[in-house]
Write a protein that holds these residues in place. Sequence first.
Motif, mmCIF file in Angstrom:
data_model
loop_
_atom_site.group_PDB
_atom_site.id
_atom_site.type_symbol
_atom_site.label_atom_id
_atom_site.label_comp_id
_atom_site.label_asym_id
_atom_site.label_seq_id
_atom_site.Cartn_x
_atom_site.Cartn_y
_atom_site.Cartn_z
ATOM 1 N N GLU A 115 -6.799 4.294 9.080
ATOM 2 C CA GLU A 115 -5.026 3.404 9.234
ATOM 3 C C GLU A 115 -5.152 2.603 6.736
ATOM 4 O O GLU A 115 -4.408 3.212 6.219
ATOM 5 N N GLN A 116 -6.466 2.685 6.859
ATOM 6 C CA GLN A 116 -6.952 1.819 5.641
ATOM 7 C C GLN A 116 -6.821 2.923 4.749
ATOM 8 O O GLN A 116 -6.938 2.796 3.897
ATOM 9 N N TYR A 117 -7.634 4.475 5.127
ATOM 10 C CA TYR A 117 -8.140 5.541 3.913
ATOM 11 C C TYR A 117 -6.403 6.268 4.085
ATOM 12 O O TYR A 117 -6.380 6.454 3.092
ATOM 13 N N GLU A 118 -5.591 6.713 5.280
ATOM 14 C CA GLU A 118 -3.707 6.380 4.908
ATOM 15 C C GLU A 118 -3.081 5.876 4.325
ATOM 16 O O GLU A 118 -2.846 5.802 2.818
ATOM 17 N N GLY A 119 -3.586 4.839 3.556
ATOM 18 C CA GLY A 119 -3.289 3.894 2.855
ATOM 19 C C GLY A 119 -3.495 4.064 1.446
ATOM 20 O O GLY A 119 -2.776 3.965 0.609
ATOM 21 N N GLY A 120 -4.306 4.944 1.105
ATOM 22 C CA GLY A 120 -5.296 4.740 0.105
ATOM 23 C C GLY A 120 -4.549 5.336 -0.077
ATOM 24 O O GLY A 120 -4.517 5.651 -1.577
ATOM 25 N N VAL A 121 -4.430 6.757 0.455
ATOM 26 C CA VAL A 121 -3.924 7.290 -0.136
ATOM 27 C C VAL A 121 -2.362 7.737 0.080
ATOM 28 O O VAL A 121 -1.905 8.052 -1.703
ATOM 29 N N ALA A 122 -1.282 6.698 0.302
ATOM 30 C CA ALA A 122 -0.802 6.416 -0.045
ATOM 31 C C ALA A 122 -0.179 6.320 -1.379
ATOM 32 O O ALA A 122 0.838 6.146 -2.003
ATOM 33 N N VAL A 228 -6.540 -6.098 2.491
ATOM 34 C CA VAL A 228 -6.772 -4.798 1.608
ATOM 35 C C VAL A 228 -5.680 -4.190 1.161
ATOM 36 O O VAL A 228 -5.029 -4.295 -0.112
ATOM 37 N N ILE A 229 -5.131 -3.476 1.721
ATOM 38 C CA ILE A 229 -4.154 -2.463 1.731
ATOM 39 C C ILE A 229 -2.533 -3.809 1.662
ATOM 40 O O ILE A 229 -2.172 -3.162 0.200
ATOM 41 N N ALA A 230 -2.290 -4.898 2.339
ATOM 42 C CA ALA A 230 -1.358 -5.460 1.529
ATOM 43 C C ALA A 230 -1.495 -6.299 0.605
ATOM 44 O O ALA A 230 -0.396 -5.875 -0.977
#
Length: 238
Positions: A115-122, A228-230
Motif C-alpha cells: 500500500e505504501q508503493y501505491e500511495g506513492g503512485v497516487a 509517511v504517506i499521511a
Amino acid sequence: MSDNIGLFVETISSGLLLTVQATVGGILIATVLSFAFGLAMLSGSRVVRAFARLYVEIWRGTSEVVQLMWIYFVLPVLVGFQIVPLAAGIIVLGLNHGAYGAEIVRGAISAVPKEQYEGGVALNFTRTQRMLRIILPQALVEMVPPFNNLFIQLLKGSSLLTIITVHEMTYQAREVLVDRFISEAATIWTIVLLFYLALAVLITLGMRMLERWTADIAGRRPPQRRGVIATLTARRAG
C-alpha cells in the motif's frame, strides 16, 4: 600482579587504534555495498539481479579466513603488488559483511507494505521519489537492529586480522603478551574480552541513536504518528 595488569592494558590498548580503524573502515565499505547490492537485487533487470546475487553468494558462502588469506596472499600475485595488511583486512571485512548487509536491505525494503508503493503512485511520485521519500525511510527503521548485530560481528571479525600480522588487540595479546606471560593468559584474554565488549557497547549506543532518528523520519514516533504517506499528503495539502 598489579604492575602486570597495567602492562597488559597498555600493550593491548596499543592495538586498539588498528582495531578501531579496521572496524570503522569495514563498516563504511559494508554499508555502501549493502545498499548498492541490496537495491540491485530488487532491480528490474535480470542481469543486475544475477550479478548482485552472485556477489552475495560468493562472499556469504565462503570462509572469511580463506577470503582474508586469498586477498592478502593470492591477489598480490595476480595484480603484481603487495597489499598493506590493514587495507587487505578492511577490504575483506567490508566485502564479507556487505554481502550479509545486502540481504538485510533487500528484506527490509521488500517488507514495506504494498500500500505504501501505491500511495506513492497516487501522489504522482517518480520511482526514485517513492524509494527515497516513502520506502527507504520506513525500511531503515527495520534495518537498524540487524545492522547493529552485523557491525558487532564485523568488530569481532577484525580479530582475524592477526593472521596477516595486523598488530591489533588480538595480535598484541597473542604474539606479545601470552608468550611472555603464559601463566597469566587468563588475565590477558579477559582484558581483551573487555576491550571488545566496550567497543560493542559503543556501536550499540550509536545504532540506538540512529534507530530513534530513523523512527522519527518514518513517522513511527511522536510528533509524527501519522506515517509517511499521511505526513507527505498533509504537507502537499498545506
